[in-house]
Design an enzyme around this catalytic site. Structure first.
Site, PDB file in Angstrom:
ATOM      1  N   LYS A   9     -41.545 -15.024 -60.625  1.00  0.00           N
ATOM      2  CA  LYS A   9     -42.186 -16.044 -61.458  1.00  0.00           C
ATOM      3  C   LYS A   9     -43.620 -15.604 -61.810  1.00  0.00           C
ATOM      4  O   LYS A   9     -44.149 -14.653 -61.224  1.00  0.00           O
ATOM      5  CB  LYS A   9     -42.174 -17.379 -60.704  1.00  0.00           C
ATOM      6  CG  LYS A   9     -40.751 -17.927 -60.448  1.00  0.00           C
ATOM      7  CD  LYS A   9     -40.814 -19.276 -59.734  1.00  0.00           C
ATOM      8  CE  LYS A   9     -39.415 -19.843 -59.491  1.00  0.00           C
ATOM      9  NZ  LYS A   9     -39.489 -21.198 -58.855  1.00  0.00           N
ATOM     10  N   TYR A  49     -33.931 -24.412 -66.835  1.00  0.00           N
ATOM     11  CA  TYR A  49     -34.017 -25.394 -65.744  1.00  0.00           C
ATOM     12  C   TYR A  49     -33.467 -26.754 -66.158  1.00  0.00           C
ATOM     13  O   TYR A  49     -33.851 -27.774 -65.590  1.00  0.00           O
ATOM     14  CB  TYR A  49     -35.464 -25.515 -65.277  1.00  0.00           C
ATOM     15  CG  TYR A  49     -35.889 -24.420 -64.301  1.00  0.00           C
ATOM     16  CD1 TYR A  49     -35.266 -24.287 -63.060  1.00  0.00           C
ATOM     17  CD2 TYR A  49     -36.915 -23.529 -64.606  1.00  0.00           C
ATOM     18  CE1 TYR A  49     -35.648 -23.296 -62.161  1.00  0.00           C
ATOM     19  CE2 TYR A  49     -37.306 -22.533 -63.710  1.00  0.00           C
ATOM     20  CZ  TYR A  49     -36.665 -22.432 -62.484  1.00  0.00           C
ATOM     21  OH  TYR A  49     -37.044 -21.459 -61.589  1.00  0.00           O
ATOM     22  N   PHE A  57     -40.707 -33.248 -61.286  1.00  0.00           N
ATOM     23  CA  PHE A  57     -41.443 -31.982 -61.352  1.00  0.00           C
ATOM     24  C   PHE A  57     -41.066 -31.142 -62.572  1.00  0.00           C
ATOM     25  O   PHE A  57     -41.616 -30.064 -62.788  1.00  0.00           O
ATOM     26  CB  PHE A  57     -41.233 -31.158 -60.062  1.00  0.00           C
ATOM     27  CG  PHE A  57     -39.785 -30.844 -59.742  1.00  0.00           C
ATOM     28  CD1 PHE A  57     -39.130 -29.775 -60.347  1.00  0.00           C
ATOM     29  CD2 PHE A  57     -39.081 -31.608 -58.820  1.00  0.00           C
ATOM     30  CE1 PHE A  57     -37.801 -29.478 -60.059  1.00  0.00           C
ATOM     31  CE2 PHE A  57     -37.739 -31.314 -58.518  1.00  0.00           C
ATOM     32  CZ  PHE A  57     -37.107 -30.248 -59.141  1.00  0.00           C
ATOM     33  N   ARG A  85     -30.979 -15.509 -51.488  1.00  0.00           N
ATOM     34  CA  ARG A  85     -31.660 -16.776 -51.181  1.00  0.00           C
ATOM     35  C   ARG A  85     -32.217 -16.769 -49.758  1.00  0.00           C
ATOM     36  O   ARG A  85     -33.256 -17.370 -49.493  1.00  0.00           O
ATOM     37  CB  ARG A  85     -30.742 -17.968 -51.458  1.00  0.00           C
ATOM     38  CG  ARG A  85     -30.587 -18.192 -52.973  1.00  0.00           C
ATOM     39  CD  ARG A  85     -29.873 -19.482 -53.312  1.00  0.00           C
ATOM     40  NE  ARG A  85     -30.564 -20.674 -52.899  1.00  0.00           N
ATOM     41  CZ  ARG A  85     -31.412 -21.364 -53.683  1.00  0.00           C
ATOM     42  NH1 ARG A  85     -31.704 -20.968 -54.903  1.00  0.00           N
ATOM     43  NH2 ARG A  85     -31.967 -22.477 -53.222  1.00  0.00           N
ATOM     44  N   THR A  91     -37.119 -23.375 -50.611  1.00  0.00           N
ATOM     45  CA  THR A  91     -37.855 -23.769 -51.826  1.00  0.00           C
ATOM     46  C   THR A  91     -39.310 -24.120 -51.504  1.00  0.00           C
ATOM     47  O   THR A  91     -40.226 -23.714 -52.214  1.00  0.00           O
ATOM     48  CB  THR A  91     -37.162 -24.996 -52.474  1.00  0.00           C
ATOM     49  OG1 THR A  91     -35.781 -24.699 -52.640  1.00  0.00           O
ATOM     50  CG2 THR A  91     -37.788 -25.329 -53.807  1.00  0.00           C
ATOM     51  N   ARG A 102     -41.061 -16.354 -49.779  1.00  0.00           N
ATOM     52  CA  ARG A 102     -41.812 -17.583 -50.023  1.00  0.00           C
ATOM     53  C   ARG A 102     -42.755 -17.905 -48.858  1.00  0.00           C
ATOM     54  O   ARG A 102     -43.883 -18.349 -49.065  1.00  0.00           O
ATOM     55  CB  ARG A 102     -40.848 -18.727 -50.323  1.00  0.00           C
ATOM     56  CG  ARG A 102     -40.302 -18.636 -51.759  1.00  0.00           C
ATOM     57  CD  ARG A 102     -39.104 -19.521 -51.962  1.00  0.00           C
ATOM     58  NE  ARG A 102     -38.792 -19.753 -53.377  1.00  0.00           N
ATOM     59  CZ  ARG A 102     -37.693 -20.377 -53.794  1.00  0.00           C
ATOM     60  NH1 ARG A 102     -36.804 -20.822 -52.902  1.00  0.00           N
ATOM     61  NH2 ARG A 102     -37.467 -20.550 -55.074  1.00  0.00           N
ATOM     62  N   HIS A 115     -37.305 -16.990 -58.063  1.00  0.00           N
ATOM     63  CA  HIS A 115     -36.085 -17.758 -58.296  1.00  0.00           C
ATOM     64  C   HIS A 115     -34.881 -16.944 -57.852  1.00  0.00           C
ATOM     65  O   HIS A 115     -34.876 -15.719 -57.966  1.00  0.00           O
ATOM     66  CB  HIS A 115     -35.941 -18.071 -59.803  1.00  0.00           C
ATOM     67  CG  HIS A 115     -34.588 -18.597 -60.154  1.00  0.00           C
ATOM     68  ND1 HIS A 115     -34.248 -19.930 -60.015  1.00  0.00           N
ATOM     69  CD2 HIS A 115     -33.463 -17.955 -60.575  1.00  0.00           C
ATOM     70  CE1 HIS A 115     -32.969 -20.091 -60.354  1.00  0.00           C
ATOM     71  NE2 HIS A 115     -32.467 -18.902 -60.701  1.00  0.00           N
ATOM     72  N   GLU A 126     -26.958 -17.708 -65.518  1.00  0.00           N
ATOM     73  CA  GLU A 126     -28.350 -17.226 -65.553  1.00  0.00           C
ATOM     74  C   GLU A 126     -28.416 -15.748 -65.937  1.00  0.00           C
ATOM     75  O   GLU A 126     -29.348 -15.327 -66.623  1.00  0.00           O
ATOM     76  CB  GLU A 126     -29.002 -17.499 -64.200  1.00  0.00           C
ATOM     77  CG  GLU A 126     -29.168 -19.006 -63.971  1.00  0.00           C
ATOM     78  CD  GLU A 126     -29.638 -19.386 -62.574  1.00  0.00           C
ATOM     79  OE1 GLU A 126     -29.904 -18.474 -61.756  1.00  0.00           O
ATOM     80  OE2 GLU A 126     -29.735 -20.607 -62.301  1.00  0.00           O
TER      81      GLU A 126
HETATM   82  N1  UDP Z   1     -39.727 -27.532 -57.703  1.00  0.00           N
HETATM   83  C1  UDP Z   1     -40.942 -28.199 -57.669  1.00  0.00           C
HETATM   84  N2  UDP Z   1     -41.044 -29.331 -56.881  1.00  0.00           N
HETATM   85  C2  UDP Z   1     -40.006 -29.788 -56.131  1.00  0.00           C
HETATM   86  C3  UDP Z   1     -38.786 -29.097 -56.176  1.00  0.00           C
HETATM   87  C4  UDP Z   1     -38.667 -27.975 -56.968  1.00  0.00           C
HETATM   88  O1  UDP Z   1     -41.893 -27.816 -58.324  1.00  0.00           O
HETATM   89  O2  UDP Z   1     -40.172 -30.809 -55.435  1.00  0.00           O
HETATM   90  C5  UDP Z   1     -39.612 -26.332 -58.537  1.00  0.00           C
HETATM   91  C6  UDP Z   1     -39.741 -25.048 -57.728  1.00  0.00           C
HETATM   92  O3  UDP Z   1     -40.410 -24.086 -58.525  1.00  0.00           O
HETATM   93  C7  UDP Z   1     -38.296 -24.664 -57.508  1.00  0.00           C
HETATM   94  C8  UDP Z   1     -37.670 -25.070 -58.849  1.00  0.00           C
HETATM   95  O4  UDP Z   1     -38.332 -26.288 -59.172  1.00  0.00           O
HETATM   96  O5  UDP Z   1     -38.186 -23.287 -57.222  1.00  0.00           O
HETATM   97  C9  UDP Z   1     -36.188 -25.301 -58.844  1.00  0.00           C
HETATM   98  O6  UDP Z   1     -35.862 -26.207 -57.814  1.00  0.00           O
HETATM   99  P1  UDP Z   1     -34.609 -25.924 -56.878  1.00  0.00           P
HETATM  100  O7  UDP Z   1     -34.379 -27.178 -56.083  1.00  0.00           O
HETATM  101  O8  UDP Z   1     -33.473 -25.422 -57.681  1.00  0.00           O
HETATM  102  O9  UDP Z   1     -35.169 -24.802 -55.861  1.00  0.00           O
HETATM  103  P2  UDP Z   1     -34.812 -23.247 -55.730  1.00  0.00           P
HETATM  104  O10 UDP Z   1     -33.371 -23.083 -56.104  1.00  0.00           O
HETATM  105  O11 UDP Z   1     -35.755 -22.510 -56.643  1.00  0.00           O
HETATM  106  O12 UDP Z   1     -35.075 -22.929 -54.288  1.00  0.00           O
HETATM  107 MG    MG Z   2     -32.324 -23.706 -57.752  1.00  0.00          MG
END
Ligand code: UDP
Ligand code: MG
Length: 132
Positions: A9, A49, A57, A85, A91, A102, A115, A126
């Site tokens: 990112k 997204y 968010f 992952r 996340t 992370r 991501h 994707e």
């Molecule tokens: N995100 C955020 N606030 C939240 C949850 C998610 O800003 O409370 C953002 C964050 O950048 C995250 C993305 O939205 O990586 C996608 O969310 P997802 O739940 O799919 O998480 P990921 O798959 O990236 O772990």
């Molecule tokens: Mg996700």
């Protein structure tokens, strides 16, 4: 053999973590099977997204993802979707395991460096989003 889509990112690119992140996946035995350097516009980030459209968010996420260049890439190897992952970490970096990308490099849940696709279906969608 499985493929998944990852994105370094804009925060990862601006923190000079591109090499570090790619090396982590290579060191774990994965192949980088495709890669690009680009800046998303709002409609692209919004579409990528779109499953989060109703989330509070969403708007900030689209703003952040369009704030600078990012690096989408395809990672290939056994069990790539799940393993990638795991290497990324949770996340929310505050909850991510030590040694994950992370946990080690992300500032916050909304600036979390990387991501990774979360299922076979999203990996397909994707990968074709970025690489046709
Ligand atoms: N995100 C955020 N606030 C939240 C949850 C998610 O800003 O409370 C953002 C964050 O950048 C995250 C993305 O939205 O990586 C996608 O969310 P997802 O739940 O799919 O998480 P990921 O798959 O990236 O772990
Ligand atoms: Mg996700």
């Amino acid at each position: 053999m499985e493929q998944t889509l990852s994105i370094i990112k804009p925060d990862g690119v601006s923190k000079n973590l591109v090499g570090t992140i790619l090396k982590k996946f290579e060191d774990a035995g994965f192949k980088i099977a495709n890669i690009k350097y680009l800046t998303l516009d709002s409609s692209q980030a919004g579409e990528f997204y779109s499953m989060h459209k109703e989330q509070p968010f969403y708007e900030e996420l689209v703003n952040f993802m369009t704030s600078g260049p990012c690096i989408p890439f395809v990672i290939e190897g056994d069990n790539a979707i799940l393993k990638v992952r795991e290497i990324m970490g949770s996340t929310n970096p505050a909850e991510a395991k030590e040694g994950t990308i992370r946990a080690d490099y992300a500032d916050s849940i909304d600036r979390n460096i990387i991501h990774g696709s979360d299922s076979i279906e999203s990996a397909k969608r994707e990968i074709s989003f970025f690489f046709g």
